[in-house]
Design a protein around this motif. Structure first.
Motif, PDB file in Angstrom:
ATOM      1  N   PRO A  65       0.830  -1.207   0.000  1.00  8.19           N
ATOM      2  CA  PRO A  65       0.000   0.000   0.000  1.00  8.19           C
ATOM      3  C   PRO A  65       0.866   1.260   0.000  1.00  8.19           C
ATOM      4  N   ARG A  66       0.427   2.252  -0.721  1.00  4.79           N
ATOM      5  CA  ARG A  66       1.123   3.542  -0.773  1.00  4.79           C
ATOM      6  C   ARG A  66       0.487   4.436   0.285  1.00  4.79           C
ATOM      7  N   THR A  67       1.233   4.708   1.339  1.00  3.62           N
ATOM      8  CA  THR A  67       0.721   5.562   2.395  1.00  3.62           C
ATOM      9  C   THR A  67       1.679   6.721   2.622  1.00  3.62           C
ATOM     10  N   VAL A  68       1.101   7.851   2.962  1.00  2.25           N
ATOM     11  CA  VAL A  68       1.883   9.048   3.257  1.00  2.25           C
ATOM     12  C   VAL A  68       1.462   9.526   4.632  1.00  2.25           C
ATOM     13  N   GLU A  69       2.421   9.668   5.520  1.00  6.08           N
ATOM     14  CA  GLU A  69       2.137  10.140   6.864  1.00  6.08           C
ATOM     15  C   GLU A  69       2.446  11.633   6.951  1.00  6.08           C
ATOM     16  N   PRO A  70       1.436  12.451   7.212  1.00  2.00           N
ATOM     17  CA  PRO A  70       1.705  13.880   7.354  1.00  2.00           C
ATOM     18  C   PRO A  70       2.458  14.154   8.652  1.00  2.00           C
ATOM     19  N   PRO A  71       3.283  15.203   8.670  1.00  2.00           N
ATOM     20  CA  PRO A  71       3.956  15.564   9.919  1.00  2.00           C
ATOM     21  C   PRO A  71       2.912  15.960  10.969  1.00  2.00           C
ATOM     22  N   LEU A  90      -7.078  11.642  -1.308  1.00  2.00           N
ATOM     23  CA  LEU A  90      -6.156  12.022  -2.378  1.00  2.00           C
ATOM     24  C   LEU A  90      -5.272  10.845  -2.771  1.00  2.00           C
ATOM     25  N   SER A  91      -4.738  10.897  -3.965  1.00  2.00           N
ATOM     26  CA  SER A  91      -3.750   9.905  -4.382  1.00  2.00           C
ATOM     27  C   SER A  91      -2.494  10.074  -3.533  1.00  2.00           C
ATOM     28  N   PRO A  92      -1.706   9.022  -3.372  1.00  2.00           N
ATOM     29  CA  PRO A  92      -0.474   9.153  -2.595  1.00  2.00           C
ATOM     30  C   PRO A  92       0.449  10.259  -3.110  1.00  2.00           C
ATOM     31  N   SER A  93       0.516  10.433  -4.422  1.00  2.00           N
ATOM     32  CA  SER A  93       1.410  11.479  -4.949  1.00  2.00           C
ATOM     33  C   SER A  93       0.911  12.871  -4.572  1.00  2.00           C
ATOM     34  N   ARG A  94      -0.405  13.064  -4.558  1.00  2.00           N
ATOM     35  CA  ARG A  94      -0.961  14.375  -4.170  1.00  2.00           C
ATOM     36  C   ARG A  94      -0.769  14.602  -2.663  1.00  2.00           C
ATOM     37  N   TYR A 109       1.551  17.746  -0.690  1.00  2.00           N
ATOM     38  CA  TYR A 109       1.240  18.588   0.473  1.00  2.00           C
ATOM     39  C   TYR A 109       2.310  18.439   1.551  1.00  2.00           C
ATOM     40  N   VAL A 110       2.680  17.201   1.851  1.00  2.00           N
ATOM     41  CA  VAL A 110       3.679  16.951   2.893  1.00  2.00           C
ATOM     42  C   VAL A 110       5.026  17.572   2.518  1.00  2.00           C
ATOM     43  N   THR A 111       5.439  17.406   1.285  1.00  2.00           N
ATOM     44  CA  THR A 111       6.710  17.961   0.828  1.00  2.00           C
ATOM     45  C   THR A 111       6.711  19.475   0.912  1.00  2.00           C
ATOM     46  N   SER A 112       5.595  20.093   0.560  1.00  2.00           N
ATOM     47  CA  SER A 112       5.486  21.551   0.645  1.00  2.00           C
ATOM     48  C   SER A 112       5.674  22.022   2.082  1.00  2.00           C
ATOM     49  N   VAL A 113       5.006  21.359   2.997  1.00  2.00           N
ATOM     50  CA  VAL A 113       5.108  21.741   4.414  1.00  2.00           C
ATOM     51  C   VAL A 113       6.520  21.487   4.943  1.00  2.00           C
ATOM     52  N   GLU A 114       7.048  20.303   4.653  1.00  2.00           N
ATOM     53  CA  GLU A 114       8.373  19.958   5.185  1.00  2.00           C
ATOM     54  C   GLU A 114       9.490  20.766   4.533  1.00  2.00           C
ATOM     55  N   GLY A 115       9.253  21.312   3.352  1.00  2.00           N
ATOM     56  CA  GLY A 115      10.264  22.093   2.657  1.00  2.00           C
ATOM     57  C   GLY A 115      10.375  23.532   3.129  1.00  2.00           C
ATOM     58  N   LYS A 124      -2.855  26.864   4.047  1.00  2.00           N
ATOM     59  CA  LYS A 124      -3.261  26.770   2.646  1.00  2.00           C
ATOM     60  C   LYS A 124      -3.755  25.366   2.318  1.00  2.00           C
ATOM     61  N   ALA A 125      -3.054  24.350   2.809  1.00  2.92           N
ATOM     62  CA  ALA A 125      -3.462  22.966   2.566  1.00  2.92           C
ATOM     63  C   ALA A 125      -4.846  22.709   3.140  1.00  2.92           C
TER      64      ALA A 125
END
Length: 145
Positions: free
Chosen positions: A84-90, A110-114, A118-124, A137-138
Motif C-alpha cells: 500500500p502507498r501511504t503518506v504520513e503527514p507531519p 487524495l492519491s499518494p502522490s498528491r 502537500y507533505v513535501t510543501s510543508v516539510e520544505g 493553505k493545505a
C-alpha cells in the motif's frame, strides 16, 4: 526484471526508459507501481507513458543523491510494488487536518502522490511562519471541496 540502459534526459527532466518487453514481463500494465533499483539505489515509483515510450521518473533529488545524470549507463531492476502507498503527514499538518471538519478525510481521499505534494510543501518550508502558511493553505484547499 533486470535490464541495462542509459538515463534519459530532456531539458531538466530525467527518466529511465523501460523496454516494452520489461513492461509486458512485469504484468502490471503501463502505469504499474514498481520498486526500482538503479545502480544499487532503491526507490518506489510508477511507470509513465511519455512521448510514446514508457519511463520511470528520476528526480533532481535522486540525481543529486546518486550522482547519476542524463546519458549515464545504468543497471535497473524492477519489481511490481503491491505494498500500500501511504503518506504520513507531519504532526503539525495532521493536527491541522484533524481540527478542520472534513480536511483529514479529504487528505486521505487524495492519491499518494498528491498527499506527498502537500507533505513535501510543508516539510520544505525553512521558516516556521512559512510552514504555518503552507499548512493553512493545505487545510483551506482540502476543505474547499
Amino acid at each position: 526484471m533486470k535490464f541495462t540502459t542509459e538515463m534519459l534526459q530532456t531539458g531538466n527532466n530525467t527518466g529511465i526508459p523501460v523496454p516494452e518487453e520489461v513492461v509486458e514481463g512485469l504484468g502490471g500494465g503501463r502505469r504499474a507501481a514498481v520498486t526500482v533499483v538503479v545502480n544499487g539505489y532503491t526507490y518506489r515509483s510508477t511507470l509513465a507513458s511519455m512521448g510514446g515510450r514508457v519511463l520511470i521518473p528520476f528526480s533532481a533529488d535522486r540525481r543529486e543523491e546518486t550522482g547519476i545524470g542524463g546519458g549515464d549507463p545504468i543497471e535497473v531492476e524492477l519489481t511490481l510494488d503491491t505494498a500500500p502507498r501511504t503518506v504520513e503527514p507531519p504532526a503539525d499538518l495532521a493536527a491541522a487536518l484533524a481540527a478542520a471538519p472534513g480536511a483529514a478525510e479529504a487528505f486521505r481521499a487524495l492519491s499518494p502522490s498528491r498527499q506527498k505534494a502537500y507533505v513535501t510543501s510543508v516539510e520544505g518550508a525553512k521558516a516556521q511562519a512559512t510552514r504555518e502558511r503552507r499548512i493553512a493553505k493545505a487545510v483551506t484547499e482540502l476543505t474547499a471541496g
